[in-house]
Design an enzyme around this catalytic site. Structure first.
Site, mmCIF file in Angstrom:
data_model
loop_
_atom_site.group_PDB
_atom_site.id
_atom_site.type_symbol
_atom_site.label_atom_id
_atom_site.label_comp_id
_atom_site.label_asym_id
_atom_site.label_seq_id
_atom_site.Cartn_x
_atom_site.Cartn_y
_atom_site.Cartn_z
ATOM 1 C CB CYS A 203 0.497 -4.631 -2.790
ATOM 2 S SG CYS A 203 1.938 -3.590 -2.768
ATOM 3 C CG HIS B 58 2.940 -2.291 -8.542
ATOM 4 N ND1 HIS B 58 1.815 -2.298 -7.747
ATOM 5 C CD2 HIS B 58 2.642 -3.023 -9.637
ATOM 6 C CE1 HIS B 58 0.880 -3.008 -8.353
ATOM 7 N NE2 HIS B 58 1.355 -3.456 -9.488
#
Ligand SMILES: [Zn+2]
Ligand SMILES: [Zn+2]
Ligand SMILES: [Zn+2]
Length: 599
Positions: free
Chosen positions: A116, A360
């Site tokens: 990600c 994240h």
């Protein structure tokens, strides 16, 4: 059965029962063997007045049709009368919700878990209009031969012109993973990715594309060792080393200027570390430092937020606050200082979470064309207004801005750091200062006001108003299928709502006409259970089933009166036009034998 027991328990005392009109009628029928219309009226509660509204549905009266459909504006949890939105929900997600508001709003990239952080880098590269133009200008035959460039061009084309609000980056990531040169490490990703691109692009004959990576991101440094005795630099000191990013320490340092000071600081080589000077022909005290020789139009600062812990062989995240300016003077940092190297903050890459290897990744990136900042959080792209961390609540009524403020705060709380995630303060000369506890990379772009800068670098600001034909065709096809899918959904939705509406009207019209006045002799018995089902289900039963109110002989015993309703002939006709008859009861016979328990 419990129902039976309850009924027996609640049975009225014999004195009352024998006094009731029903009891009298039964007794008479039993003794004479004849049934009159009045007996039927009495035993089947036909005489009861049409109910004008009660709570729920009165079982004692076959002339009460209350509660079979919700009151006007009311809704039920399931079936025909649930809210329209819930009916529509059965069609699955609305594909038009996945559409972009406009191509002015950047598109997101789908999250692929382990990679990600790659999405953040891809968005940074895409948002750089020079880089984007370079990729769009690549020749089709080069794309055919270079799968990474081919997938990157397709990805960029979708980010540029797709109607979708987010794009699947999987095909591109897959192509990358095939290449051993790119490993799955967020820290090394950019460098490895850029060198892979540089290699692939070198096959192109298009000037603006061939060397776009070097032209945009490559600067040079040299490691200078200077003899303290003779003052000469080592031979190796003149060697230029390319860089595509500058790795800066942040441990114990609070802002970018301090980190740059640290990066360019002079180290003394004394004692055991003495240096053997070529000129002096002996080991001498010396100094060593990095000299910044040339600067690229885009400078990437990797902030060393992850420190290796030798004891546990793990990485630890430094979550201290680090500040950086909106505008940065790099000219004074050059070995040959110049006043023409003013840089603007262009992107901030943020790692949310306390663990170095998980968490994240999001990116805050400025749209170069209008100065608008966007937060790229995988699929979600939200506006930050004209501030890299969103405009302060109160200053702006934009909801997207406030949302981003909220998530930023959450991020720093998760790190066990309650201090503000970012703050801005005005400084007199270099504009605003920003700070973050989670930023791990800063991208600065040479100021467009810096005229010399633009000229000295061979970067062409190409117009991005249209895609090259070979990419446009593919996007057109994707968009067409997207529009088609949305159209199909919309017509399915319209059809569904229309049929729901029609069904409701049908049910309403029958229920409205349903009650027959006590004197009306042309009525029909209908099973309450069946009527309820018919009135409540989105897909009604196809035939009338009155078997629940019939005895084994096909008659309707008076004992079933609480399970049935008296339907007017008009309502019956209407109902018949919609459904078949499975079991019909309209002629009544009382069988004395079934009433013996009253005797
Ligand atoms: Zn009623
Ligand atoms: Zn020397
Ligand atoms: Zn029977």
């Amino acid at each position: 059965m419990s129902r039976h027991n309850t009924r027996n328990k609640n049975k009225r005392p014999r004195a009352d029962e024998s006094a009731s009109p029903s009891y009298a009628a039964l007794k008479r029928i039993h003794s004479t063997g004849a049934i009159t219309q009045d007996d039927i009226r009495q035993l089947y509660s036909v005489w009861k007045p049409v109910c004008q509204g009660c709570h729920g549905n009165t079982k004692d009266s076959p002339n009460c049709f209350c509660g079979l459909i919700p009151t006007t504006g009311g809704a039920r949890k399931t079936g025909l009368w649930q809210k329209n939105g819930e009916h529509v929900g059965s069609l699955g997600p609305d594909p038009s919700k996945d559409l972009r508001a406009s191509t002015e709003t950047p598109a997101g990239l789908t999250n692929l878990g382990a990679t990600c952080y790659a999405n953040s880098i891809l968005q940074c590269l895409y948002m750089n209009t020079s880089f984007r133009s370079g990729i769009f200008s690549l020749e089709p035959d080069i794309l055919k031969k270079q799968p990474v460039l081919d997938q990157l061009a397709r990805l960029f084309a979708q980010l540029h012109s797709s109607k979708m609000a987010f794009i699947d980056s999987a095909p591109f990531i897959k192509t990358l993973e095939l290449d051993n040169g790119v490993q799955q490490d967020s820290h090394e990703f950019l460098t490895l990715f850029l060198s892979l691109l540089e290699r692939s692009l070198s096959y192109s004959k298009v000037t603006v594309a061939k060397t776009i990576v070097q032209d945009l991101f490559r600067g040079s440094v040299s490691h200078v060792t200077r003899c303290s005795s003779c003052g000469r630099d080592s031979e190796a000191s003149s060697k230029m080393e390319d860089f595509y990013e500058l790795e800066l320490n942040i441990k114990g340092l609070s802002n970018l200027e301090e980190s740059l000071d640290d990066y360019l600081s002079v180290e003394a080589l004394n004692g055991e570390n003495q240096y053997s000077c070529e000129s002096c022909q002996k080991r001498v005290d010396a100094t060593r430092c990095i000299k910044l020789r040339s600067l690229p139009p885009v400078v990437n600062f990797q902030l060393k937020r992850y420190v290796f812990l030798p004891k546990t062989t793990t990485k630890k995240k430094i979550s201290s606050s680090f500040s950086f300016p909106g505008q940065l003077d790099m000219g004074k940092r050059l070995s040959d200082p110049s006043s023409n190297y003013i840089y603007d903050l262009a992107a901030i890459l943020i790692h949310k979470g306390s663990a170095a290897n998980s968490g994240h990744y999001v990116a805050h990136i400025k749209d170069e064309s209008n100065g608008h900042w966007w937060e790229f959080d995988d699929e979600c792209v939200s506006s930050l207004g004209f501030h890299p961390f969103g405009e302060k609540p109160g200053k702006s009524s934009d909801k997207a801005d406030q949302k981003s403020e909220g998530t930023s705060t959450e991020g720093s709380v998760a790190n066990g750091n309650n201090s503000s995630h970012h703050e801005a303060a005005l400084t007199s000369n270099m504009g605003e200062m920003f700070s973050s506890t989670d930023a791990y990379m800063l991208m600065y772009k040479r100021s467009s006001k810096d005229e010399n800068g633009i000229k000295s670098n061979n970067i062409v600001e190409a117009s991005n108003s249209s895609l090259p034909r070979h990419l446009m065709d593919e996007i057109d096809a994707l968009n067409a299928s997207c529009v088609n899918e949305c159209g199909e959904y919309l017509s399915k939705k319209d059809n569904l709502l229309a049929s729901i509406q029609e069904r409701r009207q049908e049910v309403k019209s029958v229920i409205t006409e349903a009650p027959a006045t006590p004197d009306d002799d042309s009525y029909f018995w209908i099973s309450l259970d069946w009527l309820r089902q018919w009135a409540d289900n989105a897909t009604p039963p196809s035939s009338i089933d009155n078997s629940p109110i019939q005895c084994e002989h096909g008659k309707v015993p008076a004992s079933k009166v609480t399970s049935m309703k008296r339907l007017s002939a008009k309502a019956w006709e209407k109902l018949l036009s919609k459904v078949r008859i499975f079991s019909i009861c309209w002629i009544l016979f009382l069988r004395i034998v079934s009433l013996t328990r009253f005797a």
